[in-house]
Design a protein around this motif. Structure first.
Motif, mmCIF file in Angstrom:
data_model
loop_
_atom_site.group_PDB
_atom_site.id
_atom_site.type_symbol
_atom_site.label_atom_id
_atom_site.label_comp_id
_atom_site.label_asym_id
_atom_site.label_seq_id
_atom_site.Cartn_x
_atom_site.Cartn_y
_atom_site.Cartn_z
ATOM 1 N N SER A 50 11.285 -32.455 17.983
ATOM 2 C CA SER A 50 10.286 -31.808 17.153
ATOM 3 C C SER A 50 10.904 -31.148 16.076
ATOM 4 C CB SER A 50 9.561 -30.892 18.186
ATOM 5 O OG SER A 50 9.288 -31.491 19.238
ATOM 6 N N LEU A 87 10.396 -33.332 11.669
ATOM 7 C CA LEU A 87 9.864 -32.998 11.136
ATOM 8 C C LEU A 87 9.117 -33.251 9.921
ATOM 9 C CD1 LEU A 87 6.467 -31.523 10.348
ATOM 10 C CD2 LEU A 87 7.221 -29.114 11.085
ATOM 11 N N GLY A 102 3.083 -34.234 12.978
ATOM 12 C CA GLY A 102 2.551 -32.410 12.805
ATOM 13 C C GLY A 102 3.055 -32.513 11.080
ATOM 14 N N MET A 141 5.346 -30.909 18.097
ATOM 15 C CA MET A 141 4.685 -32.977 17.589
ATOM 16 C C MET A 141 6.100 -33.796 17.649
ATOM 17 S SD MET A 141 2.018 -31.355 16.346
ATOM 18 C CE MET A 141 1.578 -30.007 16.069
#
Length: 401
Positions: free
Chosen positions: A274, A278, A297, A314
């Protein structure tokens, strides 16, 4: 099939482990016990097809034949139930075998409403196999739950959703969909492969069944093909287990061991997936050669607010298009990658890149892909846990100046 006594014994074991563990502890200890005869910390791989009986029909610890139950697979299934907070977990030979088992709960004339942006293999299973058995399928966008309400009929028996969807990263409000399904007695099944229970737990939001392609993040190392179901209730779990036993699409003991081992590091891996994704999504969004970036995200994602409410991170999946809109640009980009590997699948420790229209979603008719927005220049990335700078440099050189 394993006997009533065996199910009772294993239920007692699970109940002993049902304490208020945090998720990071559950992935290691949830539903597990040390091997009772030797004290082995890890569950052994029980390579046996059958189990001895002292007298006909009286089973030792409930095990009779490994299609019905195997101790290694049982350890994995108990872990799955624990991390999804469900009543019963089941491990299958593939993710599609798990989907197949859910559809076998239905009867001719029943109707399934599925999210329109759907993994190509699931779409193929629905439309080319089960539609032959008089199961009817509707594909709708769940971005507005009102669309679901309008499609529900007296024949609707199952709603099938992915969130985030594959490959366009749309989100579905699980709680809102459950509020439509539950009063009408409609089963709600959620493909939680992209998110994993580290990020979202659909059963807590009202779903009845969670499905995973355990090949992906649960296994996490691109070394096993596996599927999983977790049922919210014991009754539904028992119905699915009967289908699994009768149809035979079980996961073998060695593969069960590999997935169970993978689950132990799920939290650590998903954090890194994650975090990396991002930053890369933000980088891609600013690149002049990139058109649209699909990642929940990003604040630019149209359902970012739902993402922050429903998801605890996310995830590692990004899709994007090229500003030129040209298929040739996407292919050239994929051919230039050095750290990312051009390959099917996702969710492993290594970063993978994929061309949905030519690979994972090729089984969806081109007209349907165009309608959904799966364009010929769309690329899907499964961001791994490598060093972030190396991944960013790889994207940068592949995109070119």
């Amino acid at each position: 099939m394993d006997g009533t006594n065996g199910r009772r014994v294993r239920a007692e074991i699970r109940n002993k482990n049902v304490i208020q563990m945090k998720f990071n502890t559950k992935v290691i200890h949830g539903g597990q016990q040390h091997e009772p005869h030797t004290g082995s910390v890890n569950v052994p791989v029980f390579l046996t097809s059958t189990f001895a009986q002292k007298t006909p029909g009286k089973l030792q610890n409930g095990y009779e034949y490994s299609r019905g139950a195997n101790p290694t697979r049982q350890a994995l299934e108990d872990s799955l139930a624990s991390i999804e907070n469900g009543a019963r977990g089941l491990a299958f030979g593939s993710g599609l075998a798990a989907v197949d088992a859910v559809l076998k709960l239905l009867s001719p004339g029943d109707e399934v409403i599925a999210v329109d942006d759907l993994y190509g293999g699931t779409y193929r299973l629905f439309t080319r196999l089960f539609s032959k058995y008089q199961i009817n399928f509707k594909f709708v966008s769940f971005e507005n739950v009102d669309a679901l309400v309008q499609e529900v009929s007296e024949n609707t028996k199952l709603v099938w959703i992915e969130t985030p969807t594959n490959p366009l990263m749309k989100l579905v409000d699980i709680e809102a969909v459950a509020a439509v399904c539950r009063p009408k007695g409609i089963l709600l099944a959620v493909d939680n492969t992209f998110a994993t229970p580290f990020i979202q737990r659909p059963l807590e939001l009202g779903a009845d069944i969670v499905m995973h392609s355990a090949t992906k993040y649960l296994g996490g190392h691109s070394d096993v093909i596996a599927g999983a179901l977790v049922a919210r209730t014991e009754e539904l779990g028992e119905a699915l287990h009967f289908i699994q036993f009768a149809s035979g699409a079980i996961l073998g003991p060695h593969d069960s061991y590999l997935v169970l081992r993978g689950i132990k590091t799920l939290s650590l891996r998903m954090q890194r997936h994650s975090e990396n994704a991002l930053v890369l999504a933000q980088f891609l969004e600013q690149h002049p050669k990139v058109g649209k970036v699909y990642y929940p995200g990003l604040t630019s994602h149209p359902q970012h607010d739902l993402a922050t409410r429903q998801m605890e991170a996310m995830g590692g999946m990004i899709s994007f298009t090229f500003s030129s809109g040209e298929k040739a640009d996407s292919i050239a980009f994929l051919e230039k990658l050095k750290v990312f590997t051009l390959a099917e699948s996702l969710g492993g420790v290594e970063s993978l890149a994929n061309h949905p229209a030519l690979m994972t979603h090729a089984s969806i008719p081109v007209e349907k892909r165009q309608e959904l927005g799966i364009s010929d220049d769309l690329v899907r990335l499964s961001v791994g846990i490598e060093d972030l700078q190396d991944l960013k440099n790889d994207l940068e050189q592949a995109l070119g100046k």
